[in-house]
Design an enzyme around this catalytic site. Structure first.
Site, PDB file in Angstrom:
ATOM      1  N   LYS A  79       0.830  -1.199   0.000  1.00  0.00           N
ATOM      2  CA  LYS A  79       0.000   0.000   0.000  1.00  0.00           C
ATOM      3  C   LYS A  79       0.866   1.252   0.000  1.00  0.00           C
ATOM      4  CE  LYS A  79      -3.876   1.940   2.698  1.00  0.00           C
ATOM      5  NZ  LYS A  79      -4.733   1.691   3.884  1.00  0.00           N
ATOM      6  N   SER A 149      -9.472   1.623   3.197  1.00  0.00           N
ATOM      7  CA  SER A 149      -8.644   2.416   2.301  1.00  0.00           C
ATOM      8  C   SER A 149      -7.630   1.602   1.510  1.00  0.00           C
ATOM      9  CB  SER A 149      -7.895   3.467   3.122  1.00  0.00           C
ATOM     10  OG  SER A 149      -7.030   2.849   4.062  1.00  0.00           O
ATOM     11  N   SER A 173      -9.817  -0.908   7.193  1.00  0.00           N
ATOM     12  CA  SER A 173      -9.279  -0.640   5.855  1.00  0.00           C
ATOM     13  C   SER A 173      -8.565  -1.810   5.187  1.00  0.00           C
ATOM     14  CB  SER A 173      -8.338   0.566   5.894  1.00  0.00           C
ATOM     15  OG  SER A 173      -9.069   1.745   6.117  1.00  0.00           O
TER      16      SER A 173
END
Length: 466
Positions: A79, A149, A173
């Site tokens: 990420k 996210s 997330s």
């Protein structure tokens, strides 16, 4: 089966037995990225040249008898909050457009030491402050949200554009996009995985964790990463542990808590039916079902927001005052709202969390884990802002998605999301297993046992790609 379709465990075994080379695997995944990335937008950057060179190096080492373990030669994404030396960490924001990491985060360094092959950085909702990752499209239906996210990481794994990926989880997330894209997502115990070199959203709620195709894959990644790091003040002094579950499916003696409140309130009927069927399967494997009452439910959302909002605003204090125009509107509004919260508000949230942890610990005296929906609804259409429940209640999409996942962040307990089917539209449904602190092995054992009784899952069909 083409190499990019292999889950991590199967790919590692094929590499170990010389049936597959790291170069073949990397090439297959990179070709998949080239085919699907224009439609899915799971990546911020793809470092194809770097990945191929790392795969060649892994192949040379393995042929020479220097295999580093099951992650050696396995292609993965991280990420875009996680520092990798020499690469950009933009956190999905124009605020960080010129930032390049000077060194590796602890988790990136440990993956490199294990021989994993970095494909690139995956998309995140700006600074991880959202539950949709709007720039990324759901792997099963590109007209729907990816979840966030860590949407880029979940979509990449679901579509075969990474064998595994890392995400972060402050209110759900990792688990939310995993559930919406039909993959496995693990939020470990708070402090089990170090966060040094990872951009923070809310330091008392942030977690790093793996997104994978199978539960066993998640255990392999956790094993490679879970060890104390003194550079993270919250890092727990835990020794290296092998989290891989055994191959059996016997869950005799395991006490599975089934919530009678909260977790099945305002939940889509198809989601509830799939999760309850999965719970029945755990019982069929020998587990004993125990009804539990979730404590302090009226305070969950207020406590989560009361902790996260001021902590996020404090982290962004300087840039919010100097370059506010560089933030996306949804994130800027939340950061500005944090400036209106008082010290008293924050301290009340802290006290509430302390009480909640005590009450949850008391609840866990009766059970070994709790089984519940990961999210109350499957992936909504892109741009949809609300969900209307059967009783007429209207709820914001982000509020709905975070509602069932945030308790694990507040309390710091581990939570594992496992796919348990699809709705009538073919969209994935997830069940989360929640356990006591540092009892990841219990969750992984139960999730793996359940998974062994189900048909092998295909990669996302990526409907708009054909």
């Amino acid at each position: 089966m083409r190499p990019y379709e292999l889950p991590l465990t199967a790919a590692a075994e094929a590499i170990r037995t010389r049936q597959l080379s790291p170069v073949e695997l990397a090439d297959s995944v990179l070709e998949r990225i080239a085919h699907l990335e224009p439609r899915l937008q799971a990546y911020v950057t793809v470092a194809a040249g770097r990945a191929r060179e790392a795969a060649r190096e892994a192949e040379r080492d393995i042929v020479a008898g220097r295999c580093l373990g099951p992650l050696h030669g396995i292609p993965m994404g991280v990420k875009d909050l996680i520092d990798v030396a020499g690469t950009a960490t933009s956190a999905g924001s124009r605020v960080r457009a010129d930032h390049r990491a000077q060194g590796d985060s602890t988790v990136a360094a440990r993956l490199a030491a294990a021989g994993a092959v970095l494909l690139g950085k995956t998309q995140t909702h700006e600074f991880a402050y959202g539950l949709t990752t709007p720039q990324t499209h759901n792997a099963w239906d590109t007209g729907r949200v990816a979840g966030g996210s860590s949407g880029g990481s979940a979509v990449a794994v679901a579509a075969g554009m990474a064998t595994f990926a890392l995400g972060t989880d402050t209110g759900g997330s990792i688990r939310v996009p995993s559930a919406l894209n039909g993959v496995v997502g693990l939020k470990p115990t708070y402090g089990l995985l170090p966060r040094h070199g990872v951009t923070s959203l809310s330091w008392s709620l942030d977690h790093v964790g793996p997104i994978t195709r199978t539960v066993e894959d998640a255990a392999l990644v956790l094993t490679a990463l879970a060890e104390h790091d003194p550079r993270d003040p919250a890092s727990l002094p835990t020794p290296a542990t092998d989290y891989r579950p055994d191959a059996g499916t016997d869950l005799t003696g395991l006490r599975v808590g089934v919530p009678r409140n909260y977790y099945f309130d305002h939940v889509d009927p198809e989601v509830e039916a799939a999760v309850r069927q999965a719970v029945d399967q755990l019982q069929a494997l020998g587990a004993r079902l125990v009804e539990v009452e979730i404590p302090m439910t009226r305070y969950i959302q207020a406590t989560h927001w009361g902790l996260m909002v001021p902590e996020a605003t404090a982290y962004h204090e300087a840039t919010l005052r100097t370059v506010p125009e560089l933030y996306q509107a949804d994130v800027r509004i939340l950061l500005e709202a944090g400036e209106l919260m008082t010290a008293g508000d924050y301290l009340r949230a802290q006290r509430s969390r302390t009480l909640m942890r005590q009450e949850w610990a008391r609840m866990f005296r009766k059970v070994d884990l709790i089984a519940a929906p990961t999210v109350p609804a499957t992936a909504v259409k892109a741009g949809q802002e609300t969900i209307t429940w059967a009783d007429g209640t209207v709820e914001g999409v982000s509020d709905a998605y975070v509602r069932l996942s945030s308790p694990a962040n507040i309390t710091g307990i581990p939570s594992l999301s496992v796919p348990v089917g699809q709705d009538a539209a073919g969209l994935p449904i997830g069940m989360q297993l929640l356990g006591r602190p540092l009892q990841e092995s219990v969750l992984l054992r139960a999730g793996h046992a359940y998974e062994q009784t189900q048909p092998a899952r295909d990669l996302a069909r990526v409907r708009a790609a054909h």
